[in-house]
Design an enzyme around this catalytic site. Structure first.
Site, PDB file in Angstrom:
ATOM      1  CB  CYS A   1      42.251  37.657  34.921  1.00 36.11           C
ATOM      2  SG  CYS A   1      43.269  38.216  36.360  1.00 36.11           S
ATOM      3  CG  ASN A   2      40.265  41.326  37.840  1.00 37.58           C
ATOM      4  OD1 ASN A   2      40.029  40.317  38.649  1.00 37.58           O
ATOM      5  ND2 ASN A   2      41.295  41.710  38.607  1.00 37.58           N
TER       6      ASN A   2
END
Lengths: 342, 342, 342, 342
Positions: D149-150
């Site tokens: 997600c990052n």
């Protein structure tokens, strides 16, 4: 000996924080609380969390007899502060928590604040209130200008590194995260719980935040040349706390040594073991500042993170620390409260 | 004179809160911190917010020399507490923060906690730690049993009303809202931030919460007959604070007078003006309890709301208040910290 | 067939929530957005979270051509709403989200809202918008009055119990906890994040909350006699959600059967298994309402807890559900979005 | 045509988010939910917010008949995922949400994850799931590896800038702030509400976060030379949301043009007007990503900020977008839900 204290702007958050701290101070007695908009009210009405204290009611500033006051904290809004302070007795010791006397240069003030300064002569008189670096001048000062809360945090990260020449002065980035109380008790849409909770964002991007005026002034003075950093503040869904993440180019060990050396004897600045990172939860409600240094995987780069409570070490705690010095007290009196966690 | 203090269970939230409070106590010196699971660690590792304090490292309980200890706080889990305490020297002054000695009747204990008590003789010896109502016995006690945090709040609302006979004993409802730190530092799914933030709910519905054992014991003793109240706790997305809303049948003015009279001289219990309601934000981090009374539109009914900090007045603050009494100190020493707001 | 929709008061939270829901509705097309104070702005400016939608800019209400509108949602403040609505075409289908047409009796309106109603004839025309109980009338109505969000929650708990005669009508307590978005986007000190986060409190104590007007009207009508309940709302540090805890006297099994029977075929009301309690985290952002029943330890008493999202089922979701009925759509269209958790 | 879907790891947050999204998908039917530890339970027990949906009970993975499955989402923990996937039928379409197939190089995998990969041949087969940049390959892929997600957020900020050669490749800093749900539903002390609320901090400092493996792989491939960025994630007291602040050296106008050009036709990526900054509150619960560019006061430097919801666009929304492509659906189906604000 008990010092007689007045607080102007007592109905805001920094005013309330001052009272919370002074409540445990053995040698201070609050004799006047000024707050023009809420004059006539009791503190129990304005701040019910202080209702157990024996405090004077709020009064208009012009109704305070300053001849009885040993030291006056001024927690008024920017611009109002310079007007009020220039009308106070000129021998009254004052700790100002506003931005009005932070910048020594009238032109810089006008650039950052958008209006000419109305008490230029006092601008020169005021001592910048970052205790650890202006301690001796503060002790002798009549007027001390409390620093910006973001400005204080960033300076704790960077001042020793600039002074010791261990980092590249042209490539400094400060990414800062702050809780909402730093914005005060003003009625703005973006400060509503419904807007802020579960929401976070950057603001004052690209070098427009006013605390850059303080960074520019201080860092350039230390370096003896112009130093301009990049600075991006972010608003975080929390009430208290500033976390400043500094990205610097320099040897991480030298960076660590510089900070450790600078703060070795400081009662409120704690440099964590190399590689550890501070958290705002560990300084909340206290006057402590935690600083951590990490080595980046790219050689010659370090990350320095500092955490402090914007209302305490970033504002009212700093103010009390300075007041202690001005009044001949030990600077830690009333400030050794442990952080409140969880 | 400095009292030598030991704290068992120092790695939990109530242990940390005790240390925070004792840190400002002029006459207490912490000489031992027990925490079996984290023995060998420093407090700076376990609780970085306490790293500025000069504290002993955590040790196993069996490694503590209790002959040097003047008073021992026991912040261990339920059931473990009774085992540990029965093995401690029998002349050691102890303030227990667990549930183990709150109920005087072994049968009631077994009913509410599901196991027979392993130190029944001490159950009889222990004094119930609700300071305002057991002050004299606490001062002379060797073993004091700290109350449940919900139980304390509910009793501040209801004890005077029952004692003064101003409410219907068969129709008492206590709807309570508590922050999450009351559940301790245990790893449970429902205590995760992702589960709790923006979520609130009732639990232990229908009279199954263990603190009802304390309500039953105390209210029946005051009334001289069986009193059973309805009690529903709710978990709220906040770290600290208990807000108890009591619905009682009785003349609101008599209710107000009863509370005002009961708490007129109490240093930590503040009865607000009639019609005002307390908020948890105004007691956070402090030992104060705010109580408000409102008149319902239906005649003969009143709503009484009390707010306190579960970790302070509801637990560790109460424990220190009791320890002060046991050691001959003024009961407010170390406890006059103002609430932290915002 | 696509229905042409106007929304008045589109710059508030309920307006935004309407747009969020209608965005997934296959048969509705928003052709006008009225918001006098922000006329001229785009929705991307007012609500950046809606910037991906193709929406008309905000305009003044008088600049909307209502002859092209099939149905108008009115999300204006109380009192403004009645003035605006009485000036709209009298054959325009309207769903009003304000309080202005909830009370059928002009006198009751004046009692609770403090001013005489300026459109009394329309008060009589308006149908009360609690879909599950006014479904047929709503389908035929021209003007539907959305319920209060607290009022909806309380009625979901109590209406079947009163209708079925399974509870004591003189001893009903509703203790309600609501998130902050119910108070709207108005600039009030107590809605600031710094005030509310970590703080919770009761308000409008003693029977003074305006939603009691709706309870009185509806419950008395069902019972055929005056019914007055006790009602205490609490503000909780969360953005969305209402949790209503009802204390009733009656056989818990009969209470459960009554609710199960009432809601067996309802698409949005879920009665949980006996003894389970709902949480606001499980309905957030959705049109669902969860209801749980627990048996108290005291015989003949039950606790009924309901949870819904104040902005969805409590306001804009209800409004869309009613609009669907008025336009001949299935009432669930656009409303089957699952809750957002975590 | 309805696609038959299986979800493995259905009891975690990304599993729940997949179900929430698929619930509004017109052409997907969930026929199997695998979760070994909670096999036998219903989704209403595991995730009460999904109780209104007609879903199969949870089963052990080995009890699923995969011959009936058109596409399988795999939301299992890292390392477990590669073991389970290599045992599934080799012609089954799979979207993996774990980290196991993100890195193409077995050595890089072992470096970042600390163990040799147990399904190396599949590592080569897997297509990296950043939809906007691998769209065509994803449409033809059998196995798609969802991104971190990052990693997704950072790539939305930086990929176009690297591809277009408008920034200095040796001086890229990404300071990222993420909500807690990205850490999953695991029982860790630092994920407790009491630890996290009002607390924020940096972690995985100095280039140790595993998502750097993805940055290194992707950025170096685009640039045709090694590119190493500095990356510091921070944990924020919020449930959902990632805010990535990128500091780059290059002409701000060129930076803006590069991003605007790259995302002009993208359905989910919104580039805000120059100088505006995104907020996580404006994308919560949605598949949208907002990107803002600001010019720094220092010439030749820009700040690029991106916001997305880690559980939606950062994980389960991305997975569904990819599944749509693999199944021949329009990639936006089921994903046009508007953000939930407030």
């Amino acid at each position: 000996m008990t010092h007689k204290i007045a607080i102007l702007g007592a109905s805001g958050y920094t005013g309330a924080e001052l009272i919370r701290l002074i409540a445990t101070h053995p040698n201070m007695d609050i004799i006047a609380l000024g707050a023009n908009s809420k004059a006539g009210q009791s503190m129990a009405q304005v701040f019910p969390h202080l209702r157990h204290l024996d405090l004077p009611d709020l009064v208009k500033i012009e109704d305070i007899d300053f001849t009885k006051v040993d030291l006056c904290f001024c927690a008024l809004p920017h611009k109002t502060s310079q007007e009020v302070i220039s009308a106070l007795p000129h021998d009254l010791r004052i700790v100002d928590l506003s931005a009005d006397f932070r910048l020594r240069d009238p032109e810089a003030y006008e650039t950052w604040y958008g209006n000419p300064h109305s008490a230029v002569e006092m601008q020169g008189e005021a001592v910048y209130g970052l205790t650890e670096f202006y301690r001796e001048a503060i002790a002798k000062a009549r007027l001390v200008a409390g620093t910006g809360c973001n400005a204080a945090t960033g300076q704790y990260v960077l001042r020793p590194l600039i002074a010791d020449g261990v980092i590249d002065l042209d490539d400094i980035i400060l990414d800062l995260k702050c809780g909402v109380s730093g914005a005060g008790r003003s009625l703005k849409e973006n400060l509503l719980h419904a807007e802020l909770s579960e929401g976070y964002h950057a603001y004052a991007l690209g070098g427009t935040h006013r605390h850059l005026g303080e960074f520019d002034q201080e860092f350039s003075a230390i370096a003896g040349r112009e130093v301009k950093i990049q600075f991006t503040p972010h608003l975080i869904p929390a009430n208290r706390g500033i976390l400043a993440t500094g990205y610097v180019k320099g040897d991480p060990d030298a960076v660590y040594a510089s900070l450790q050396n600078a703060y070795a004897d400081e009662p409120f600045i704690e440099v964590l073991p190399m590689g550890e990172a501070p958290s705002t939860r560990h300084i909340r409600g206290s006057n402590f500042c935690h600083i951590g240094v990490s080595r980046d995987r790219i050689e010659g780069r370090a990350i320095v993170v500092a955490a402090l409570d914007n209302l305490t070490k970033g504002s009212s705690g700093q103010a009390l620390q300075n007041a202690n010095l001005m009044l001949g007290e030990d600077e830690t009196v009333g400030l050794m409260l442990a952080p409140v966690f969880p």
